[in-house]
Write an enzyme that holds these catalytic residues in place. Structure first.
Site, PDB file in Angstrom:
ATOM      1  N   ASP A  30       0.808  -1.097  -0.263  1.00 47.98           N
ATOM      2  CA  ASP A  30       0.034  -0.063  -0.291  1.00 47.98           C
ATOM      3  C   ASP A  30       0.916   0.649   0.158  1.00 47.98           C
ATOM      4  OD1 ASP A  30      -1.993   1.459   0.108  1.00 47.98           O
ATOM      5  OD2 ASP A  30      -2.828   0.859   2.148  1.00 47.98           O
ATOM      6  N   HIS A  47       2.807   3.185  -9.594  1.00 48.23           N
ATOM      7  CA  HIS A  47       2.657   1.895  -9.246  1.00 48.23           C
ATOM      8  C   HIS A  47       3.887   1.415 -10.485  1.00 48.23           C
ATOM      9  CE1 HIS A  47      -1.194   1.868  -7.400  1.00 48.23           C
ATOM     10  NE2 HIS A  47      -1.963   1.937  -9.193  1.00 48.23           N
ATOM     11  N   LEU A 140       9.814 -23.698  -4.565  1.00 48.91           N
ATOM     12  CA  LEU A 140       9.268 -22.211  -3.934  1.00 48.91           C
ATOM     13  C   LEU A 140       8.645 -21.606  -5.059  1.00 48.91           C
ATOM     14  CD1 LEU A 140      13.244 -21.559  -3.664  1.00 48.91           C
ATOM     15  CD2 LEU A 140      11.970 -22.806  -1.986  1.00 48.91           C
TER      16      LEU A 140
HETATM   17  C1  FPP Z   1      -2.169   0.507  -3.664  1.00 48.51           C
HETATM   18  O1  FPP Z   1      -1.413   1.487  -3.370  1.00 48.51           O
HETATM   19  C2  FPP Z   1      -1.451  -0.687  -4.543  1.00 48.51           C
HETATM   20  C3  FPP Z   1      -1.941  -1.199  -5.744  1.00 48.51           C
HETATM   21  C4  FPP Z   1      -3.630  -1.136  -5.718  1.00 48.51           C
HETATM   22  C5  FPP Z   1      -1.690  -1.957  -6.472  1.00 48.51           C
HETATM   23  C6  FPP Z   1      -0.387  -2.757  -6.261  1.00 48.51           C
HETATM   24  C7  FPP Z   1       0.528  -2.412  -7.430  1.00 48.51           C
HETATM   25  C8  FPP Z   1       2.151  -2.696  -7.250  1.00 48.51           C
HETATM   26  C9  FPP Z   1       2.840  -2.606  -6.650  1.00 48.51           C
HETATM   27  C10 FPP Z   1       2.523  -2.797  -9.062  1.00 48.51           C
HETATM   28  C11 FPP Z   1       2.299  -4.215  -9.901  1.00 48.51           C
HETATM   29  C12 FPP Z   1       2.693  -5.583  -8.893  1.00 48.51           C
HETATM   30  C13 FPP Z   1       2.702  -6.499  -9.530  1.00 48.51           C
HETATM   31  C14 FPP Z   1       3.102  -7.469  -9.113  1.00 48.51           C
HETATM   32  C15 FPP Z   1       3.896  -6.638 -11.064  1.00 48.51           C
HETATM   33  P1  FPP Z   1      -2.493   2.448  -3.762  1.00 48.51           P
HETATM   34  O2  FPP Z   1      -2.686   2.665  -5.179  1.00 48.51           O
HETATM   35  O3  FPP Z   1      -3.891   2.124  -3.149  1.00 48.51           O
HETATM   36  O4  FPP Z   1      -1.923   3.842  -2.621  1.00 48.51           O
HETATM   37  P2  FPP Z   1      -2.089   4.681  -1.666  1.00 48.51           P
HETATM   38  O5  FPP Z   1      -3.179   4.225  -0.304  1.00 48.51           O
HETATM   39  O6  FPP Z   1      -1.464   5.859  -1.139  1.00 48.51           O
HETATM   40  O7  FPP Z   1      -3.234   5.164  -2.854  1.00 48.51           O
END
Ligand code: FPP
Length: 245
Positions: A30, A47, A140
């Site tokens: 997050d 992201h 793994l």
């Molecule tokens: C939450 O942060 C994150 C997500 C909803 C997406 C997570 C995706 C990645 C880390 C990249 C793609 C992953 C892979 C496996 C290639 P948020 O956007 O809700 O953050 P915020 O709460 O600060 O808005």
């Protein structure tokens, strides 16, 4: 001992290592959006940086001896985000699959996608299925929760059993989850100062230890993983019973 995800640069001086008590670690990644916003950048930038961090962190987990890593990449609720943001996360998933295929022989990892693949674009779905198939022989494991929701997963498992006319028990239900056959997470880490479960591994997390850190996911480092691991080992897990600490 076989190591997950090969060696990273930080491995030589790894300050922590784990034993059988910490076989499986899961991450709620997050804070990508806040990380980008604090830099005056669009959420998609967060992201992209988050995907880089993901690769570094899972590699580090392997270096310290963790056998199974699960990440929450995209929830069933995340489809409601702006189109550009959803598109970016989908393209990051595709790029990650490209790299995983290229490095399959080197990394020797089994990839499993947790969630309903039907919602994805057909091409991405086929690539997910292909990666699962070509990596299925490895021990793994990296679970990537994508279009995943814990409640939906439990409902789906119960429906499968009902349609087969089978008895619903803890064992039978577990065997119908996306994580069938995979040990439950020992430790679930959530970044970005949120202390919620957010529909992640509701069944599997019944006895997991939770660790919350204010670090935003893109800023997550091996030192932060070490802190979570040390905290895990400072706790006494009792599974509802009584065990001397
Ligand atoms: C939450 O942060 C994150 C997500 C909803 C997406 C997570 C995706 C990645 C880390 C990249 C793609 C992953 C892979 C496996 C290639 P948020 O956007 O809700 O953050 P915020 O709460 O600060 O808005």
């Amino acid at each position: 001992m076989p190591r997950l995800f090969g060696k990273s640069k930080s491995a030589d001086n790894a300050p922590v290592s784990v034993d059988e008590r910490l076989c499986h670690i899961a991450f709620i990644m997050d804070g990508n959006g806040r990380w980008a916003k604090s830099r005056g950048m669009p959420r998609e930038y967060g992201h992209s940086k988050g995907a880089e961090t993901f690769k570094k962190i899972v590699r580090y987990c392997g270096d310290i001896g963790i056998k199974i890593v699960t990440v929450y990449a995209f929830s069933t609720e995340n489809w409601s985000r702006p189109d550009a943001e959803v598109r970016r996360i989908m393209s990051l998933l595709g790029e990650y699959i490209d790299g995983a295929e290229r490095e399959l022989d080197e990394n020797k990892i089994r990839y499993v996608f947790l969630g309903d693949k039907d919602a994805f674009d057909a091409h991405l779905r086929e690539r997910m299925i292909n990666l699962e198939q070509i990596s299925a022989g490895y021990e793994l494991r990296l679970n990537i929760a994508a279009n995943y929701g814990g409640r939906a997963e439990i409902v789906r498992a119960a429906s499968i059993l009902a349609s087969r006319g089978e008895e619903i028990t803890e064992a039978s239900l577990s065997s119908c989850l996306y994580t069938a056959g995979c040990p439950d997470p020992d430790l679930i880490v959530r970044t970005a100062n949120e202390q919620r479960v957010s529909n992640f591994l509701l069944w599997q997390g019944a006895y997991s230890e939770y660790y919350f850190t204010p670090t935003l996911w893109p800023d997550m480092t091996p030192d932060d993983v070490d802190a979570a691991v040390r905290d895990f080992y400072s706790r006494g897990r009792r599974y509802g019973g009584v065990v001397n600490k």
